[in-house]
Design a protein around this motif. Structure first.
Motif, PDB file in Angstrom:
ATOM      1  N   ASP A  79       0.872  -1.169   0.000  1.00 16.41           N
ATOM      2  CA  ASP A  79       0.000   0.000   0.000  1.00 16.41           C
ATOM      3  C   ASP A  79       0.907   1.217   0.000  1.00 16.41           C
ATOM      4  OD1 ASP A  79       0.935   0.152   2.603  1.00 16.41           O
ATOM      5  OD2 ASP A  79      -1.001  -0.211   3.555  1.00 16.41           O
ATOM      6  N   ASP A 109       3.016  -2.263  -9.067  1.00 14.18           N
ATOM      7  CA  ASP A 109       1.734  -1.848  -9.617  1.00 14.18           C
ATOM      8  C   ASP A 109       0.615  -2.638  -8.948  1.00 14.18           C
ATOM      9  OD1 ASP A 109       1.757  -4.398 -10.804  1.00 14.18           O
ATOM     10  OD2 ASP A 109       2.521  -3.616 -12.692  1.00 14.18           O
ATOM     11  N   SER A 110      -0.611  -2.290  -9.261  1.00 15.81           N
ATOM     12  CA  SER A 110      -1.753  -2.919  -8.602  1.00 15.81           C
ATOM     13  C   SER A 110      -1.855  -4.404  -8.924  1.00 15.81           C
ATOM     14  CB  SER A 110      -3.041  -2.200  -9.008  1.00 15.81           C
ATOM     15  OG  SER A 110      -3.205  -2.209 -10.417  1.00 15.81           O
ATOM     16  N   ARG A 120       0.350  -6.205  -6.538  1.00 16.61           N
ATOM     17  CA  ARG A 120      -0.273  -6.230  -5.208  1.00 16.61           C
ATOM     18  C   ARG A 120      -1.356  -7.299  -5.145  1.00 16.61           C
ATOM     19  NH1 ARG A 120      -3.104  -0.864  -3.020  1.00 16.61           N
ATOM     20  NH2 ARG A 120      -4.305  -1.220  -4.918  1.00 16.61           N
ATOM     21  N   THR A 121      -2.148  -7.414  -6.200  1.00 12.89           N
ATOM     22  CA  THR A 121      -3.191  -8.445  -6.224  1.00 12.89           C
ATOM     23  C   THR A 121      -2.565  -9.834  -6.199  1.00 12.89           C
ATOM     24  OG1 THR A 121      -4.663  -6.990  -7.466  1.00 12.89           O
ATOM     25  CG2 THR A 121      -5.133  -9.354  -7.539  1.00 12.89           C
TER      26      THR A 121
END
Length: 307
Positions: free
Chosen positions: A278, A297-298, A301-302
């Motif tokens: 985060d 990047d997102s 994170r996923t």
């Protein structure tokens, strides 16, 4: 090889001009223990017959493995009934400070208190040798003590069973918490390299997730605590490799993250990838002493949330 030092730098000047402080009732090691190896030098010597000990208590700390695989720092309180040898050693005189070279002073007597028949207690000082260090008679008597454990208590969890099972450290320094100098530049210093160093991602099979406790907020050094972790599923390694390899130079950002993932080969290995999940979502790759900062990047994170 022994480390030599001048006695004036190593030894203590015992407190011979003071009377020992006698306390009314012993409480516990939890209340009285000072886990400082050289604290014996701060107490008056056991002189005269004003205090007649009949027993003693020893306080100590040790590390213990737990059944779940974790490891704790444990405080141990032990009783000594046969105190003749240690009391005789404590009543010895100091030796003249005549030595020209001394050891490193790392040998210390046990942390103990003496009790009389009324339950009163005192912390005795220790007679010193010609270096101002504990006399060998005291050290030898301390090693020969026959201890009976009275109570124990956990002082600190060094590593939890869950962290040990996962192959993770219990605590991990927050690599993105800037130093005072770095804070002047809004985070990491601009000179920090960007790009991707050569690192075999297929060896980074341990994923450890950490969170930063609120109590560390605002401190100079921040340590994140273990949350969960384990082996990266083999069928996700290729996807993880692709996401890491496609990272871009880090973007300017000063938002502090609260959760992180460390990818490593084994615990305490010098090579790892440290990722914010985060906040700014940056990645720090550490390999052979080189620190390289990139941007996550997102999608990454996923992916990390899945294990």
């Amino acid at each position: 090889m022994a480390i030599l030092a001048g006695c004036s730098r190593t030894g203590y000047s015992p407190l011979r001009d003071r009377e020992p402080v006698i306390h009314a009732t012993w409480t516990s090691c939890a209340e009285e223990f000072e886990p400082n190896g050289d604290s014996w030098g701060r107490y008056p010597a056991l002189l005269g017959d004003g205090f007649r000990p009949v027993s003693a208590l020893v306080c100590a700390q040790e590390e213990r493995d737990q059944p779940d695989g974790g490891r704790d720092r444990v405080e141990v309180e032990s009783r000594i009934d046969d105190i003749g040898a240690i009391v005789r050693a404590l009543r010895l005189p100091d030796q003249p400070r005549t030595a020209e070279a001394c050891g490193d002073g790392s040998a210390n007597p046990p942390w103990l208190v003496l009790l009389d028949q009324d339950g009163r207690w005192l912390r005795p000082g220790v007679p010193v040798d010609d270096c101002g260090l504990p006399r060998n008679e005291v050290l030898d008597a301390g090693k020969a003590l026959r201890l009976t454990v009275v109570r124990t208590r956990v002082v600190e969890q060094i590593v939890s069973g869950a962290a040990a099972k996962a192959g993770c450290q219990q605590h991990f320094p927050d690599k993105f918490w800037p130093s005072p100098q770095e804070r002047e530049h809004g985070g990491y210093l601009p000179s920090l390299p960007v790009g991707r160093p050569a690192l075999r991602i297929e060896t980074l099979t341990v994923a450890c997730r950490y969170h930063r406790p609120n109590r560390w907020q605002g401190t100079a050094t921040v340590v994140a605590e273990f949350e969960r972790g384990g082996q990266v599923p083999p069928n996700r390694l290729a996807e993880l490799h692709g996401r890491l390899a496609s990272s871009t130079p880090a973007e300017p950002c000063t938002t502090h993250a609260t959760r992180f993932v460390s990818l490593s080969e084994v615990v305490d290995r010098g090579e790892y990838v440290y990722i914010e999940v985060d906040g700014c979502m940056r990645m720090l790759t550490v390999v052979t002493g080189l620190h390289v900062l990139t941007q996550a990047d997102s999608e990454l994170r996923t992916l990390l949330a899945a294990f």
